[in-house]
Design a protein around this motif. Structure first.
Motif, PDB file in Angstrom:
ATOM      1  N   THR A  73       0.734  -1.200  -0.127  1.00 31.98           N
ATOM      2  CA  THR A  73      -0.142  -0.056   0.056  1.00 31.98           C
ATOM      3  C   THR A  73       0.851   1.295   0.041  1.00 31.98           C
ATOM      4  O   THR A  73       0.627   2.361  -0.812  1.00 31.98           O
ATOM      5  CB  THR A  73      -0.583   0.074   1.224  1.00 31.98           C
ATOM      6  OG1 THR A  73      -1.806  -1.226   1.019  1.00 31.98           O
ATOM      7  CG2 THR A  73      -1.701   1.145   1.202  1.00 31.98           C
ATOM      8  N   GLN A 180       0.424  -8.711  -6.605  1.00 30.83           N
ATOM      9  CA  GLN A 180       0.294 -10.336  -6.753  1.00 30.83           C
ATOM     10  C   GLN A 180       0.929 -10.798  -7.936  1.00 30.83           C
ATOM     11  O   GLN A 180       0.847 -12.177  -8.264  1.00 30.83           O
ATOM     12  CB  GLN A 180      -1.402 -10.132  -7.467  1.00 30.83           C
ATOM     13  CG  GLN A 180      -2.397  -9.907  -6.390  1.00 30.83           C
ATOM     14  CD  GLN A 180      -2.524 -10.734  -5.168  1.00 30.83           C
ATOM     15  OE1 GLN A 180      -2.563 -11.964  -5.561  1.00 30.83           O
ATOM     16  NE2 GLN A 180      -2.983 -10.305  -4.096  1.00 30.83           N
ATOM     17  N   LYS A 203       2.928 -11.376   0.193  1.00 30.47           N
ATOM     18  CA  LYS A 203       2.271 -11.998  -0.850  1.00 30.47           C
ATOM     19  C   LYS A 203       3.150 -13.097  -1.430  1.00 30.47           C
ATOM     20  O   LYS A 203       2.329 -13.945  -2.302  1.00 30.47           O
ATOM     21  CB  LYS A 203       1.679 -11.101  -1.843  1.00 30.47           C
ATOM     22  CG  LYS A 203       0.749 -10.157  -1.434  1.00 30.47           C
ATOM     23  CD  LYS A 203      -0.523 -10.592  -0.907  1.00 30.47           C
ATOM     24  CE  LYS A 203      -1.385  -9.232  -0.218  1.00 30.47           C
ATOM     25  NZ  LYS A 203      -1.941  -8.355  -1.155  1.00 30.47           N
TER      26      LYS A 203
HETATM   27  C1  LIG Z   1      -2.090  -6.932  -1.005  1.00 34.58           C
HETATM   28  C2  LIG Z   1      -2.209  -6.037  -2.121  1.00 34.58           C
HETATM   29  C3  LIG Z   1      -1.831  -4.926  -2.074  1.00 34.58           C
HETATM   30  C4  LIG Z   1      -1.450  -4.009  -0.593  1.00 34.58           C
HETATM   31  O1  LIG Z   1      -0.398  -4.749  -0.148  1.00 34.58           O
HETATM   32  P1  LIG Z   1      -0.205  -4.526   1.552  1.00 34.58           P
HETATM   33  O2  LIG Z   1       1.397  -4.829   1.705  1.00 34.58           O
HETATM   34  O3  LIG Z   1      -1.164  -5.498   2.091  1.00 34.58           O
HETATM   35  O4  LIG Z   1      -0.250  -3.059   2.047  1.00 34.58           O
HETATM   36  C5  LIG Z   1      -1.887  -3.862  -3.104  1.00 34.58           C
HETATM   37  N1  LIG Z   1      -2.199  -4.320  -4.292  1.00 34.58           N
HETATM   38  C6  LIG Z   1      -2.662  -5.372  -4.531  1.00 34.58           C
HETATM   39  C7  LIG Z   1      -2.656  -5.715  -5.875  1.00 34.58           C
HETATM   40  C8  LIG Z   1      -2.640  -6.266  -3.489  1.00 34.58           C
HETATM   41  O5  LIG Z   1      -2.947  -7.517  -3.669  1.00 34.58           O
END
Ligand SMILES: *Cc1c(COP(=O)(O)O)cnc(C)c1O
Length: 394
Positions: A73, A180, A203
């Protein structure tokens, strides 16, 4: 099942034991502040350098083009606002899409209150933007195009290289939210004409609370946090050393094992999709095949609420997510499902199962065994379903 069946890997992953193991010494014996001059700080400085090397190798850029952040984020916010404010004298127009993560969308909405104009591109029924529309949307006031690499809800992988080429040709900065994608599918910032890219460790089996922004050398972007000289003064603050170490290690493993892992994931994914599609009045959201993230499954079951499905799945020890409104506390269902053309009723009945390397075929079979009964039971309680049975298709 006794054990929890976790199918929400797009929300977050566990941290791999090998990753955690490499992080731990940076909480204990290697605690020196990386900015200090004495010898115990050399270890922490070196660890950060190694992680920066690993990340740059994974996406094919230079080491000094990687800047660590506190999350995906944060990286998205920095990219969007940082480019906007640094290039304001050139123009005030930004192009993004209707299916971006809120980290990009809400940053854009904020900019609209500060003199910027934002075009939100439509997507087709599978979630792809239209390249001609993108070309036509670019004006001499356009300073930034921000299009996500792969969608977190429906798994759509955008034609990133082509988008990058259009931006290069028109001399517009191109940012992609690749949170992602990185660690899951091949990402090469040079080959794909990417100027700025966001990623997040949690992720791809790294720790939460650490991300990175790739900024191509020469790109004009404001500094994010003002203070000390960390991250070349662009993002000040004493580094999250252990987190940064974990990010680099996790990404190295993810890229090493990508091909092998994806072969298994795609098999499980397609088995899940095929099984779910046998339930009547079910729709697959997002594309099929290699333009879909290997771990993403997203379907809509008509006449019922995603929230109800999630609660019943939880009773069966299955963790999943939904684009239904109640989950997020918002009134509207997922903006992504609305953007691909679903009406509110259909969008409310969505279910996302995002699988990862902890899932087995046995778990997929278990979910496919449990779900039809849940859907049946919920439909039997649904007035919409009974209306449908009485009147036929509305
Ligand atoms: C999870 C996610 C985010 C945010 O990442 P965080 O590390 O949780 O703040 C932003 N963009 C996408 C596409 C995500 O899947």
């Amino acid at each position: 099942m006794e054990k929890v069946v976790y199918m929400d890997y797009a929300a977050t992953t566990y941290t791999k034991p090998e990753v955690l193991e490499e992080m731990i010494p940076y909480f204990t014996e290697h605690y020196g502040n990386p900015s200090s001059v004495y010898s115990i700080s050399r270890d922490t400085r070196k660890a950060i350098d190694l992680s920066r090397d690993r990340v740059s190798k994974a996406i094919n850029c230079e080491r000094n083009e990687i800047f660590f952040t506190g999350s995906g984020t944060e990286a998205d916010n920095w990219a969007v606002k940082g480019v906007a404010f640094a290039n304001f004298t050139k123009g005030n127009h930004i192009i993004t899409s209707k299916v971006e993560h809120h980290a990009v969308l809400h940053a854009c909405e904020y900019l609209e209150k500060h003199g910027f104009e934002v075009t939100y591109l439509d997507v087709d029924e599978e979630g792809f933007i239209n390249l001609e529309e993108l070309k036509n949307a670019i004006t001499d006031k356009t300073i930034l195009v921000s299009i996500m690499f792969a969608n977190n809800e429906i798994g759509t992988i955008q034609p990133i290289k082509e988008i990058g080429q259009i931006c290069r040709d028109k001399k517009v900065i191109f940012h992609t939210d690749a949170v992602q994608a990185v660690g899951h599918i091949p990402v090469d910032v040079k080959e794909m004409n990417i100027d700025i890219l966001s990623l997040a460790a949690h992720k791809f089996y790294g720790p939460k609370g650490v991300g990175a922004l790739y900024i191509r050398r020469g790109i004009k972007i404001d500094n994010l946090i003002h203070g000390g000289a960390q991250e070349r003064a662009k993002r000040a603050g004493t580094e999250n050393v252990a987190g940064i170490v974990g990010l680099g290690k996790a990404l190295e493993i993810a890229v090493d094992k990508m091909e092998e892992n994806n072969a298994t994931l795609i098999e499980l994914r397609d088995k899940l999709i095929n099984g779910l599609m046998e339930i009547p009045h079910t729709r697959l959201n997002g594309p099929k095949g290699d333009k879909r993230l290997p771990g993403n499954v997203n379907v809509c079951f008509r006449f019922i609420e995603g929230e109800g499905i999630l609660l019943s799945l939880d009773d069966a020890n299955i963790c999943a997510s939904s684009g239904s409104a109640c989950t997020s506390g918002a009134l509207d269902p997922s903006h992504v499902l609305l953007a691909i053309g679903l009406n509110h009723e259909r969008a409310h009945g969505s279910l996302r199962l995002s699988i990862g390397d902890g899932n087995s075929e046995e778990e997929v079979n278990y979910v496919l065994n449990v779900l039809p009964g849940i859907i049946d039971r919920l439909r039997n309680m649904s007035p919409l379903w009974h209306d449908f049975i009485k009147k036929g298709e509305s």
